[in-house]
Scaffold this active site. Structure first.
Site, mmCIF file in Angstrom:
data_model
loop_
_atom_site.group_PDB
_atom_site.id
_atom_site.type_symbol
_atom_site.label_atom_id
_atom_site.label_comp_id
_atom_site.label_asym_id
_atom_site.label_seq_id
_atom_site.Cartn_x
_atom_site.Cartn_y
_atom_site.Cartn_z
ATOM 1 N N ARG B 270 1.214 -1.370 0.136
ATOM 2 C CA ARG B 270 0.102 0.118 0.330
ATOM 3 C C ARG B 270 0.316 1.521 0.101
ATOM 4 O O ARG B 270 1.201 1.369 1.481
ATOM 5 C CB ARG B 270 -0.814 0.498 1.146
ATOM 6 C CG ARG B 270 -2.058 1.225 1.425
ATOM 7 C CD ARG B 270 -2.332 0.932 2.775
ATOM 8 N NE ARG B 270 -1.651 2.193 3.922
ATOM 9 C CZ ARG B 270 -1.841 1.594 4.824
ATOM 10 N NH1 ARG B 270 -1.987 0.933 5.341
ATOM 11 N NH2 ARG B 270 -0.711 2.556 5.659
ATOM 12 N N HIS B 274 -3.602 4.698 4.575
ATOM 13 C CA HIS B 274 -4.445 3.014 5.149
ATOM 14 C C HIS B 274 -6.006 4.086 4.615
ATOM 15 O O HIS B 274 -6.516 3.325 3.456
ATOM 16 C CB HIS B 274 -4.831 2.832 6.251
ATOM 17 C CG HIS B 274 -6.236 2.283 6.755
ATOM 18 N ND1 HIS B 274 -6.467 0.924 5.719
ATOM 19 C CD2 HIS B 274 -6.979 2.486 6.975
ATOM 20 C CE1 HIS B 274 -7.309 0.742 6.363
ATOM 21 N NE2 HIS B 274 -8.119 0.963 7.093
ATOM 22 N N TYR B 283 3.787 5.428 11.178
ATOM 23 C CA TYR B 283 4.772 4.239 12.262
ATOM 24 C C TYR B 283 5.370 3.277 10.841
ATOM 25 O O TYR B 283 5.892 2.466 11.175
ATOM 26 C CB TYR B 283 2.876 3.001 12.108
ATOM 27 C CG TYR B 283 2.591 3.393 11.384
ATOM 28 C CD1 TYR B 283 2.694 2.331 9.791
ATOM 29 C CD2 TYR B 283 1.453 4.182 11.413
ATOM 30 C CE1 TYR B 283 0.914 2.247 8.963
ATOM 31 C CE2 TYR B 283 0.223 4.655 10.113
ATOM 32 C CZ TYR B 283 0.313 3.592 8.653
ATOM 33 O OH TYR B 283 -0.245 3.468 7.749
#
Lengths: 454, 376
Positions: B270, B274, B283
């Site tokens: 990805r 998100h 993160y």
């Protein structure tokens, strides 16, 4: 036929109520296209780049950088030529007065800014109330370039104080120590050229020799400043320290290239997200490790004559000398020896910010065991620091700059800084002081030493 | 070897896993795989390229519309185009797809107007297209639950007795790596396995379940889980549109002919957040994104086309222009989408009239009418 359209701060994160304008990418007068990035905003969840919904010319930036505004507030006005860029529904009427469009409280579907609960969202995690202040990331340059204050009449400021210069020219100016904002550019659109910078640099180099007609000197009266507060306590401390502890200062030039690389890599790690990671952090860590190897450097001379004792501290309260508007303050990080690196970074950030804001508590300012003074921030290489009273050593760190250096047998341009360690010669002999300084230097030249010795 | 008590033994996730099926390298070189022969005409390859470029452009426009406050949310497919187009183009007329909320590329392959995808995210409807018309179910927001719906649907097809006939349709369920930790997905695996349901579980392993890395989802490569349930699992290079097409075709055909379920793990990444409410820099490391950039699903097809003289600059410019036009139409259509009326909420609750709801509908209509009288 042009029309001015306003873009209201959208809710970019499911139920967010406000966001901070971090950085404008456009200025009044700029041509913008649909989806061109115009601004970075910071919400409770993320830093987000907003794309422009209109094509046209920026008429006005309605919110300055650094300001937090509610969702729905108009943030930019774009003068749109033609009529089909976006339907009228997407923007308020062009004649709308430029005031904060606070949603009417009883309007259904509008988010109430003071909703006390965590907001439910469709996908992922919700927003905690009051969590908008996340982390100050990517600080907008320096306070040297203040964001344009909103004008009372809502009109753009006629001149944006931003300096126009190409990156190589900026680099050159930086290398020559020339402040671009002091130069009047002669290039296209008033941009500053190489020649402008060079001319300014040569003026700077020979300011006294320049046979300019002496300007009439306006002489005021001598200024007399009462010695009070921080100035007074600084003076007392300096005198007491300088005349009780016999100082010795040693110097060491170190190749900081590896440390600067390490700093850059640390910045990318999530553990340091939101924290300012500076070379000072690794200098502090190196000193802490050196203290661990040579505890005597972290000690204090107590008493006089026969009752005199040397007290070796089993902990390190690491003092950081900070220039504040009130004067020199040396707040210290309690139990710095026990902090993991991200904690140390956080403590360093907070300590200095607190001190600068004039909010350092007495506890912050007392109980230090060893000190670092970062004189490099003032653009100097080294000095002979005076001990903080009651401490046995102080480390001065000079500026890190590109220097010719013999690296692996060849002449190379490396990041070099000078360290200066002053210590109390009653406690510490030249051998110990030298070892400490050498250890700190070794760790900065190859940060792996920190792993080995810690 | 020291073993960390929380993490246990070192994990075995490697992209260079020997089981990874790949037919087109990141450099655009065609490689053969004994089990997955694939013959594509130049037109078909160009068609795949067009699909990839256009869905990426649609996705980018939707992200921009979200940033401008025109959509409430968007889940970007950036980086996962090949997994979606490859599997989507493998689908036949009778096959049925059950998407998550990120399958914009599959929707494109099922001829769902991109504009219809936006309704849900603009908050003007709850779906926007007829699943039966496109054989493409509505977007499912709840993680993993569509695998249960899909398994049930597949078992229904099985009971229709059409498997093995030209009217046979396989079912494909889309989900992500995070969903594999859900009970629903595991229950689906059990049912699909023991009933030999004609279903393909297509897992796009994009490495991150919002902010949770793959190592917090599984200790073994995800495709190997299938073995525990008793059906075949395989891992395909999810950024390789050729491989995704070939592998999905074969698995769908197995389902149609009564050979039961397959788990396909499309190993991808990805590249974006998100959803538009997420900030991946909190993160994950930039270096990781940079490494995956080199495996871009579109660039490798372009390289293949150029390398084999199958397309010239005019072609690429033409596709670019078409994508731009699709995006412009999407923007225009989105801004013009009408808000639903208050009575619309009753429209799709039941397939047929229901007495209780009819009563409520009438009450609500009368309530709304009462305002008109007051104002007039």
């Amino acid at each position: 036929m042009s029309e001015v359209k306003q873009f209201n701060l959208p809710d970019v994160g499911e139920g967010l109520t406000e966001a901070e304008i971090v950085k404008w990418h456009v200025a009044p007068g700029d041509q913008v296209e649909i989806n061109q990035t115009i601004v970075e905003i910071e919400t409770a969840k993320a830093i987000v780049e907003l794309p422009c919904p209109y094509e046209g010319v920026v008429a006005d930036l309605l919110v300055p950088e650094g300001q937090t505004v509610d969702v729905g507030t108009p943030i930019i006005a774009v003068s749109v030529s033609g009529g089909d860029a976006a339907p009228a529904a997407a923007a308020p009427a062009a004649e709308a007065p430029k005031q904060e469009a606070v949603p009417a409280p009883d309007e259904p579907g509008m988010v109430q800014p003071d909703e006390p609960k965590r907001q439910p969202v469709l996908v992922g995690y919700g927003v905690k109330p009051g969590a908008t202040k996340r982390r100050p990331r990517k600080r907008p340059a320096a306070p040297a370039a203040p964001a344009p204050a909103p004008q009372p009449n809502g009109r753009p400021q006629p001149v944006d104080k931003r300096v126009l210069a190409k990156p190589p020219v900026r680099k050159m100016a930086k290398d020559l120590g020339v402040d671009l904002s002091t130069i009047v550019g002669t290039g296209p659109a008033g941009s500053i050229t190489r020649d402008d910078v060079q001319a300014a640099a040569s003026r700077q180099q020979a300011p006294a020799a320049a046979p300019q007609a002496p300007a009439p000197v306006l002489r005021g009266e001598e200024e007399r400043i009462p010695v009070r507060g921080v100035r007074r306590s600084t003076a007392t401390a300096m005198v007491s320290s300088a005349f009780t502890a016999p100082h010795v200062t040693e110097w060491l030039q170190v190749d900081m290239t590896a440390t600067m690389d390490a700093v850059r890599r640390l910045r990318e790690m999530p553990d340091f997200a939101g924290l300012k990671v500076s070379p000072l952090l690794l200098v502090a860590k190196a000193l802490l490790v050196a203290v661990r190897r040579h505890p005597m450097i972290n000690s204090s001379w107590v008493g006089e004559g026969d009752s005199a004792e040397i007290v070796v501290k089993p902990y390190v309260n690491l003092g950081i000398a900070a220039a504040t508007p009130r004067g020199l303050l040396v707040p210290n990080i309690k139990d710095a020896h026990a902090k993991p690196l991200p904690e140390l970074a956080r403590a360093l950030n907070e300590l200095v910010d607190t001190a600068r804001a004039g909010k350092a508590s007495p506890a912050d300012l007392t109980g230090g065991t060893i000190t670092i003074t970062n004189i490099g921030v003032f653009g100097v290489d080294a000095g002979t620091p005076i001990l903080t009273p009651g401490e046995a050593a102080i480390l001065a760190v000079g500026q890190v700059r590109d220097m010719p250096w013999v690296h692996e047998g060849e002449l190379a341009v490396r990041k070099v800084a000078t360290l200066a360690l002053s210590f109390d010669h009653r406690i510490i002999d030249g051998e110990l002081g030298s070892k400490v300084l050498r250890d700190v230097g070794d760790m900065l030249e190859d940060p792996l030493h920190m792993l080995v010795w810690s | 070897m020291a073993i960390d008590s929380a993490r246990g033994a070192p994990d075995v996730h490697e992209l260079d896993d020997p089981e990874l099926i790949q037919l087109l390298t990141p450099e655009g070189e065609r490689v053969e795989h004994p089990d997955y022969p694939l013959e594509l005409t130049p037109d078909e390859v160009r068609g795949l390229y067009r699909d990839l470029v256009i869905v990426r452009r649609i996705d980018r426009e939707a992200v921009a519309l979200t940033r401008q406050g025109e959509l409430g949310l968007w889940a970007s497919l950036l980086g996962q185009e090949a997994a979606q187009i490859g599997s989507g183009r493998a689908l036949g007329e009778h096959d049925m797809a059950f998407p998550t909320y990120r399958e914009h590329g599959v929707a494109w392959c099922r001829d769902v107007d991109p504009l219809k995808l936006l309704g849900l995210f603009r908050g003007v409807n709850n779906g926007g297209w007829d699943p039966a018309e496109h054989n493409f179910h509505l977007y499912t927001i709840v993680i993993g639950s569509q695998t249960l719906h899909a398994t049930g649907y597949a078992m229904g097809v099985q009971r229709d007795g059409v498997l093995g006939t030209p009217n046979a349709g396989a079912t494909i369920a889309y989900f992500g790596d995070g969903a594999t930790s859900q009970g629903d997905v595991n229950e689906s695996f059990v049912f699909a396995s023991v009933f030999n349901a004609p279903i393909v579980f297509f897992c796009q392993n994009n490495q991150w379940a919002i902010s949770e890395p793959l190592e917090k989802q599984s200790r073994i490569p995800l495709y190997r889980r299938a073995q525990g349930y008793g059906f075949p699992g395989l891992r395909v290079d999810g950024n390789d549109v050729f491989a995704c097409l070939a592998v999905t075709r074969k698995a769908l055909e197995a389902a149609r002919t009564g050979q039961g379920p397959t788990l396909i793990e499309a190993y991808t990444y990805r590249m974006g957040a998100h959803t538009t409410t997420d900030d991946p820099t909190r993160y994950r490391l930039k270096a990781e994104e940079e490494a995956w950039k080199l495996k871009d699903p579109i660039e490798r097809v372009k390289a293949y086309l150029v390398r084999n003289d199958l397309a010239d600059n005019a072609f690429f410019e033409e596709i670019e222009a078409e994508a731009k036009q699709v995006a412009a139409d999407l923007r225009k259509g989105c801004l013009a989408m009408p808000d639903p009326g208050p009575m619309d909420m009753f429209a799709h609750v039941y397939a047929e009239a229901h007495p209780l709801m009819t009563e409520e509908q009438e009450q609500f209509a009368a309530y709304l009418a009462s305002f008109k009288e007051v104002s007039s």
